[in-house]
Motif scaffolding. Structure first.
Motif, mmCIF file in Angstrom:
data_model
loop_
_atom_site.group_PDB
_atom_site.id
_atom_site.type_symbol
_atom_site.label_atom_id
_atom_site.label_comp_id
_atom_site.label_asym_id
_atom_site.label_seq_id
_atom_site.Cartn_x
_atom_site.Cartn_y
_atom_site.Cartn_z
ATOM 1 N N ASN A 133 40.932 28.413 38.381
ATOM 2 C CA ASN A 133 39.894 28.941 37.500
ATOM 3 C C ASN A 133 38.540 28.872 38.182
ATOM 4 O O ASN A 133 38.244 27.888 38.875
ATOM 5 C CB ASN A 133 39.852 28.143 36.196
ATOM 6 C CG ASN A 133 41.080 28.359 35.337
ATOM 7 O OD1 ASN A 133 41.515 29.481 35.152
ATOM 8 N ND2 ASN A 133 41.648 27.277 34.814
ATOM 9 N N ASP A 171 52.269 38.257 31.842
ATOM 10 C CA ASP A 171 51.104 37.549 31.327
ATOM 11 C C ASP A 171 51.204 36.069 31.686
ATOM 12 O O ASP A 171 51.931 35.313 31.031
ATOM 13 C CB ASP A 171 51.014 37.719 29.810
ATOM 14 C CG ASP A 171 49.770 37.060 29.216
ATOM 15 O OD1 ASP A 171 48.944 36.557 30.004
ATOM 16 O OD2 ASP A 171 49.637 37.057 27.974
ATOM 17 N N SER A 180 55.721 32.044 30.968
ATOM 18 C CA SER A 180 55.379 31.154 32.075
ATOM 19 C C SER A 180 56.436 30.076 32.260
ATOM 20 O O SER A 180 56.832 29.757 33.386
ATOM 21 C CB SER A 180 54.008 30.514 31.820
ATOM 22 O OG SER A 180 52.997 31.492 31.758
ATOM 23 N N ASN A 212 49.347 33.826 31.013
ATOM 24 C CA ASN A 212 48.843 32.999 29.919
ATOM 25 C C ASN A 212 49.817 32.926 28.748
ATOM 26 O O ASN A 212 49.525 32.276 27.750
ATOM 27 C CB ASN A 212 47.492 33.537 29.427
ATOM 28 C CG ASN A 212 46.369 33.201 30.385
ATOM 29 O OD1 ASN A 212 46.204 32.045 30.778
ATOM 30 N ND2 ASN A 212 45.604 34.190 30.784
ATOM 31 N N ARG A 248 45.247 28.687 37.318
ATOM 32 C CA ARG A 248 45.042 29.571 36.172
ATOM 33 C C ARG A 248 46.249 29.661 35.239
ATOM 34 O O ARG A 248 47.388 29.698 35.680
ATOM 35 C CB ARG A 248 44.713 30.987 36.648
ATOM 36 C CG ARG A 248 43.315 31.163 37.196
ATOM 37 C CD ARG A 248 43.095 32.634 37.508
ATOM 38 N NE ARG A 248 41.835 32.850 38.224
ATOM 39 C CZ ARG A 248 41.451 34.025 38.690
ATOM 40 N NH1 ARG A 248 42.224 35.078 38.527
ATOM 41 N NH2 ARG A 248 40.299 34.146 39.321
ATOM 42 N N GLY A 249 45.952 29.725 33.959
ATOM 43 C CA GLY A 249 46.930 30.097 32.946
ATOM 44 C C GLY A 249 47.994 29.054 32.657
ATOM 45 O O GLY A 249 48.049 27.980 33.264
ATOM 46 N N HIS A 250 48.842 29.399 31.692
ATOM 47 C CA HIS A 250 49.977 28.531 31.358
ATOM 48 C C HIS A 250 50.937 28.428 32.542
ATOM 49 O O HIS A 250 51.564 27.382 32.735
ATOM 50 C CB HIS A 250 50.719 29.083 30.135
ATOM 51 C CG HIS A 250 49.991 28.880 28.836
ATOM 52 N ND1 HIS A 250 49.638 27.630 28.366
ATOM 53 C CD2 HIS A 250 49.531 29.765 27.918
ATOM 54 C CE1 HIS A 250 49.016 27.756 27.203
ATOM 55 N NE2 HIS A 250 48.921 29.038 26.920
#
Length: 337
Positions: free
Chosen positions: A196, A164, A171, A166, A203-205
């Motif tokens: 994004n 994940d 991360s 996120n 994208r994401g953390h």
């Protein structure tokens, strides 16, 4: 006594296996400058012991760019402006494409520098990890590093090494692992990330964590048949923005940067002169035209109004400059308050 008791008693918990001496900077010693791994027209963009990133939307030709970096490292001269003063090995890992497509990427790298494409070459190792789970991809990457010890590792699809992207802790853990690998093997790790939709942020953390640690971040944007590459972040001197396109031999080549389109074009295209638009109506028009989320459309409207590209009247309607039409409060039922 445990950790909490030690803290209460003023005795911090200590790990006898933790050697602080290796972490302290000794100013009495002279350390050499980081060894360049990849340069772009003479500008250092990747050095040993560091990580970097290529970011962009899907289909912005990020893989063509990273393949060009590999070609420049392996070339005896340069490719697309990329070169190296070093010699060594490149490992190219793809986590997204089928083996057939990864095979094409490998052959494209070889074709771009004039090497035979029908046999293996020791300086280039290419791996396809799409079929593995995220944990197994990460394990396989570590094993590939231990076995081949590349000077340049390209991870095309680094987000696929975690379950994940996120998840904050996962991360950060992956980012730390990448930095550890770059230090332990004295190489450079170039990661590819998606941005994004409607923005330039990775994208994401994972994207946030990795970009904070990157030596260089190259942002790729597609403009029709052309891709424009800009320095989003550089610890060294930023390189000059450039563009490339794909030629008849399916290889990237440098080209002119497309002329930028006026920002008001999109509003001039979707808005009629002399008509006032409710906020929700304009949001939907922007979403349909640019294929962005509602939040992105609202942001574009807000910025356009602040820049004077469109005008907001006293009752919350929007119109093109010079085309004001009076409307009553009752005609606009959805003021964005």
């Amino acid at each position: 006594m445990g950790f909490v008791d030690d803290c209460i008693m003023g005795r911090p918990a200590q790990d006898p296996k933790f050697d602080l001496s290796s972490l302290i900077i000794d100013l009495s010693k002279q350390l050499p400058d980081p060894q360049p791994i990849v340069r772009l027209w003479g500008n250092l963009i990747a050095s040993r012991g560091n990580v970097s990133a290529v970011v962009g939307l899907a289909k912005s030709r990020k893989t063509f760019l990273t393949a060009a970096v590999a070609s420049g490292f392996l070339s005896s001269s340069d490719f697309l402006g990329f070169d190296t003063p070093a010699t060594g090995k490149v490992v190219y890992i793809d986590t997204e494409q089928s083996r057939a497509h990864v095979h094409k990427v490998a052959r494209r790298i070889l074709r771009s520098i004039g090497l035979p494409t029908n046999r293996n070459h020791d300086p280039l190792v290419v791996a396809a990890l799409r079929e593995l789970t995220p944990d197994r991809r990460k394990e396989a990457t570590g094993e590939i590093l231990r076995r081949y010890k590349p000077d340049l590792l390209i991870l095309d699809g680094v987000a696929d090494l975690c379950n994940d992207p996120n998840d904050l802790h996962e991360s950060e853990a992956l980012t730390c692992e990448l930095m550890r690998w770059s230090s332990e093997y004295e190489n450079h790790i170039l990661c590819v990330l998606h941005t994004n939709p409607g923005g330039d942020k990775a994208r994401g953390h994972l994207g946030s964590a990795l970009l904070r640690k990157s030596e260089t971040v190259m942002l790729v944007k597609a403009d029709g048949d052309t891709s424009v590459v800009a320095p989003q972040y550089c610890r060294n001197e930023p390189f000059t923005e450039f563009a490339f396109r794909i030629n008849a031999e399916v290889l990237p080549e440098l080209c002119s940067i497309p002329a930028s389109q006026p920002k008001e074009d999109v509003f001039a295209e979707i808005m009629e002169t002399g008509k006032v638009y409710a906020h929700s109506e304009l949001v939907e028009l922007i979403r349909e035209k640019l294929n962005v989320k509602e939040s992105g459309a609202k942001m574009k409207i807000s910025r356009a109004a602040k820049a004077g590209i469109i005008v907001k009247n006293q009752v919350g309607g929007y119109y093109l400059p010079g085309s004001q039409v009076e409307v009553s409060q009752s005609e606009l039922h959805d003021e964005p308050f």
